[in-house]
Design an enzyme around this catalytic site. Structure first.
Site, mmCIF file in Angstrom:
data_model
loop_
_atom_site.group_PDB
_atom_site.id
_atom_site.type_symbol
_atom_site.label_atom_id
_atom_site.label_comp_id
_atom_site.label_asym_id
_atom_site.label_seq_id
_atom_site.Cartn_x
_atom_site.Cartn_y
_atom_site.Cartn_z
ATOM 1 N N ASP A 36 0.888 -1.161 0.000
ATOM 2 C CA ASP A 36 0.000 0.000 0.000
ATOM 3 C C ASP A 36 0.924 1.208 0.000
ATOM 4 O O ASP A 36 2.098 1.121 0.351
ATOM 5 C CB ASP A 36 -0.946 -0.003 1.214
ATOM 6 C CG ASP A 36 -2.096 0.995 1.010
ATOM 7 O OD1 ASP A 36 -2.027 1.807 0.055
ATOM 8 O OD2 ASP A 36 -3.080 0.970 1.787
HETATM 9 C C1 BGC Z 1 -4.814 3.628 0.100
HETATM 10 C C2 BGC Z 1 -4.984 2.687 -1.071
HETATM 11 C C3 BGC Z 1 -4.778 3.458 -2.344
HETATM 12 C C4 BGC Z 1 -3.393 4.089 -2.326
HETATM 13 C C5 BGC Z 1 -3.071 4.905 -3.564
HETATM 14 C C6 BGC Z 1 -3.510 4.384 0.042
HETATM 15 O O1 BGC Z 1 -3.468 5.367 1.013
HETATM 16 O O2 BGC Z 1 -4.881 2.903 1.300
HETATM 17 O O3 BGC Z 1 -6.262 2.116 -1.046
HETATM 18 O O4 BGC Z 1 -4.935 2.628 -3.451
HETATM 19 O O5 BGC Z 1 -3.318 4.970 -1.206
HETATM 20 O O6 BGC Z 1 -3.792 6.065 -3.586
#
Ligand code: BGC
Length: 753
Positions: A229
């Protein structure tokens, strides 16, 4: 391809390999020009495309696209085909916009209704959640675009989301939190899987070898790529060793520097790095191979689809006196600022810049052509303050109307990625508005917009409640179509609505203390808990009303006895007994009435959505297999079926079971007990082989314990009294007749048997 990748790896310097293991900027993998390795782009979703077209000092500028209803709605549709179709459209959109991977779907379990990201998650039930994720992934990937199933795993709160340590026992992790991912990983094979920020049992998911390699790859056979993530990497080298190939976003060279140093110092094997590089190259080339040269997608057509999906996913919660669908009404009052400025999606990384949005008020006016429609703002969406001027105006309009439609719900500041709610209440100005309007008007329909359950204190003062959730950019049209009966509501809740927050099983342990959270409720999440505790919810899991009615009949299973290696075909009939065409979501639950295992009263193991014309009847068949009956047995580290009778329950909701039959399932796996010094007499008595040995010794034991008088009069009582005596106790109580050597001999014999 394999040869090409092998050649590339053989030609790459250590620095080039390490560099490939993290991204460039926020959305791209790295390109290596010298070797003709291109970059690919990924983008958020997952209920629309959020492509960042410019990152400047004013923030992200994102592409305008179509905002579909988010996961909370998709799951309430319980419609695999529909969710797949949404996935297909997302895939087409990605193709047209040069996006190789859309970041989603998110299959985390709704442990608490307070989680700020619940709108992005499907359900409190792992089977439903996994089925929805499965359909979504299948749809997107059918278009040659990858998905990133996220956030693996147990990312069930926003509070301290990047450092929270979730303490979860093994069975709960398997049956609830991992189960929500397992089927879609195995069946839909997402191109990538995004590891979560949080820790599970003291280890960051990004460094969790057992999670990312042991379970995901070795056990489930996952062959795709694991991406972090955004910012989830704690220690880059540990993460790489645990099975996390790609770090996102760019760590400005820090991650790659650590990898290079570790290889040089002999801490990290170069073969581990090579493996990660191979996975990344596989993904890049797969994406390129699947890139389409033609670009066609029609936003207006997709907007119509978004309206349709919204319609199929809203849930009619209350319909007293059949107030809905709206019949002849000459004077309608529409109240609440959400009618003009709808809340139709959640906040955070999934936020879509919609290219157009249906306004509920306009859509209602379009359908109520013969009626006089009056609007009153009712509240200010930017504040919780109760404003009497707004309320008085609303009351006046409501009083003059024959029917009042109130739009209420949670403003964006109440729920979003990044933070959780602390209560389940609607804003005070929304609640007060409804209570006041109810004093002057009895025909009230409330349309709710919220990403997760709310308390509904005024439930008995209104006649209709339509849970629109966050219906996407087409929610306005969908609401109008449903309340005027152009379409028949056919969504059902994928989560329980509790009467109060403190009824929720996670209540005592959400969001935890400091950076620690204990999932003390174990497997009893959602309806699994309310049912066992006999706590009546406001609305049960699987509940939703329709303008028509359905009859269930002729339940039969193709066998009455099976082994856990066989499948069972369960079939029954559903008939539309009303006057309107409709769709019914039929649910199959499995229960084990007699069990030695701590388990829920019943669990969802199958469902179908059936479309029926008035009077029409259709047969439904659902197949069950070992997993439908099994629990996760931590002693054998596998799914296990307790032999015995199971109830198959067919319901219109978890609380409305219409048909029931019984099937006997026999396990083909015998769990061999292991006996030791602290095994109790009682435990041994349960083993038919060991029982005679103990009975023989019973006299002696009871004598040794000074219970021989009782034993003579009533041997059963005496036996009961020694039930919890560990075997080592025999040595003390047998006055020398029983020795360590004898005990060892008996244990050896029993364990060898
Ligand atoms: C989120 C993800 C997301 C990623 C990119 C993260 O903070 O938890 O779900 O895809 O950011 O934006």
């Amino acid at each position: 391809m394999e040869k090409r990748i092998n050649d590339l790896i053989a030609n790459m310097t250590l620095e080039e390999k390490a560099s490939l293991c993290s991204g460039v900027g926020a959305w791209h993998t790295k390109a290596i020009e010298r070797l003709d390795i291109p970059a690919i782009m990924m983008s958020d979703g997952p209920h629309g495309l959020r492509k960042v077209i410019e990152d400047d000092e004013n923030g992200n500028q994102t592409l305008e696209s179509v905002c579909f209803p988010p996961a909370v709605n998709l799951a309430s549709s319980w419609d695999r085909d529909l969710v797949k179709q949404v996935g297909q459209i997302l895939g087409e959109t990605c193709q047209a916009e040069g996006i190789s991977i859309i970041l989603g779907p998110a299959a985390n379990i709704k442990r608490s209704p307070l989680c700020g990201r619940n709108f992005e998650y499907f359900s409190e039930d792992p089977y439903l959640s996994s089925e929805m994720a499965n359909a979504h992934i299948t749809g997107v990937q059918s278009q040659g675009v990858g998905t990133s199933l996220k956030h693996f795993a147990a990312n069930n709160q926003e509070h301290m989301r990047m450092s929270i340590n979730a303490h979860i026992d093994e069975r709960t992790l398997r049956e609830i939190y991992l189960n929500s991912f397992e089927r879609s990983v195995k069946e839909a094979k997402p191109w990538t899987l995004m590891c979560a920020y949080n820790k599970i049992n003291d280890i960051f998911c990004s460094e969790h070898q057992e999670l990312l390699t042991g379970i995901l790859r070795d056990e489930w056979g996952y062959e795709g790529l694991v991406v972090s993530d955004w910012g989830a990497v704690n220690e880059r080298v540990d993460a790489l060793q645990a099975g996390l190939e790609l770090e996102m976003p760019s760590s400005d060279g820090i991650g790659e520097k650590k990898i290079i140093e570790a290889v040089k110092a002999g801490i990290l094997k170069e073969s581990t790095l090579d493996h990660a590089v191979r996975m990344i190259l596989n993904l890049v080339f797969k994406a390129l191979e699947n890139k389409r040269t033609f670009h066609a997608y029609d936003k207006n057509q997709d907007h119509s689809k978004a309206q349709k999906v919204a319609e199929e996913s809203m849930v009619l919660l209350r319909n007293k006196d059949h107030i809905l669908p709206i019949k002849e009404s000459k004077k309608i009052a529409v109240i609440g600022e959400f009618a003009k400025k709808p809340r139709y999606q959640g906040g955070g990384s999934s936020h879509i810049k919609s290219f157009k949005v249906d306004t509920p008020l306009d859509e209602i006016k379009k359908l109520a052509t013969d009626a006089d429609v009056e609007y009153a703002q009712g509240y200010d969406i930017n504040t919780d303050e109760i404003d009497n001027t707004y309320i008085e105006e609303a009351k006046e309009k409501a009083q003059q109307s024959e029917l009042t439609i109130v739009f209420a719900g949670l403003p964006e500041r109440y729920e979003s990625e990044g933070y959780d709610r602390t209560h389940l209440k609607l804003p005070p100005n929304h609640n007060r508005l409804i209570e006041e309007v109810a004093k002057v008007q009895e025909n009230i329909i409330v349309v709710l917009s919220n990403g997760s359950p709310v308390e509904i204190p005024w439930i008995n003062s209104v006649k209709g409640i339509l849970e629109a959730y966050l219906g996407g950019q087409g929610m306005g049209r969908a609401v109008a179509n449903l309340i005027f009966g152009k379409s028949n509501p056919c969504g059902k809740l994928a989560e329980t609505f509790a009467v109060r927050l403190n009824h929720n099983p996670s209540y005592l342990n959400f969001p935890g203390e400091g950076d620690q959270v204990h999932y003390a409720e174990g497997i009893f999440v959602g309806y699994r808990y309310y049912e066992k505790k006999e706590i009546n919810p406001l609305f049960p899991f699987g509940f939703g009303l329709s303008y028509t009615s359905f009859d269930y009949s002729q339940l039969r299973a193709d066998k009455t006895e099976i082994t856990d290696e066989e499948t069972l075909q369960v079939s029954f009939k559903v008939k539309n007994t009303g006057k309107m065409q409709g769709k019914e979501i039929v649910q199959l639950y499995v229960a084990k009435p007699e069990t030695k295992i701590i388990r829920p009263l019943k669990e969802l193991k199958g469902f179908a959505k059936v479309e029926l014309e008035p009077g029409q009847e259709k047969a439904v068949t659902i197949e069950l297999n070992k997993r439908s009956f099994a629990y996760y047995n931590t002693a054998i580290k596998d799914w296990h079926v307790e032999s015995g009778d199971y109830h198959i329950l067919i319901g219109a909701s978890s609380a409305d079971i219409r048909l029931q039959t019984t099937v006997s399932v026999t396990s083909t796996v015998k769990i061999k007990p292991f006996y030791h010094r602290n095994t109790t007499i009682g435990e041994l008595m349960e083993d038919p082989k060991a029982k005679p040995v103990i009975e023989q010794m019973a006299q002696q034991i009871t004598k040794g314990m000074g219970l021989s008088d009782i034993s003579k009069e009533n041997p059963a009582i005496a036996l009961n009294m020694v039930r919890y005596l560990p075997l080592r106790g025999l040595i003390n109580f047998s006055k020398g007749a029983f020795t360590e050597a004898i005990l060892e001999e008996i244990l050896d014999k029993l364990n060898r048997n």
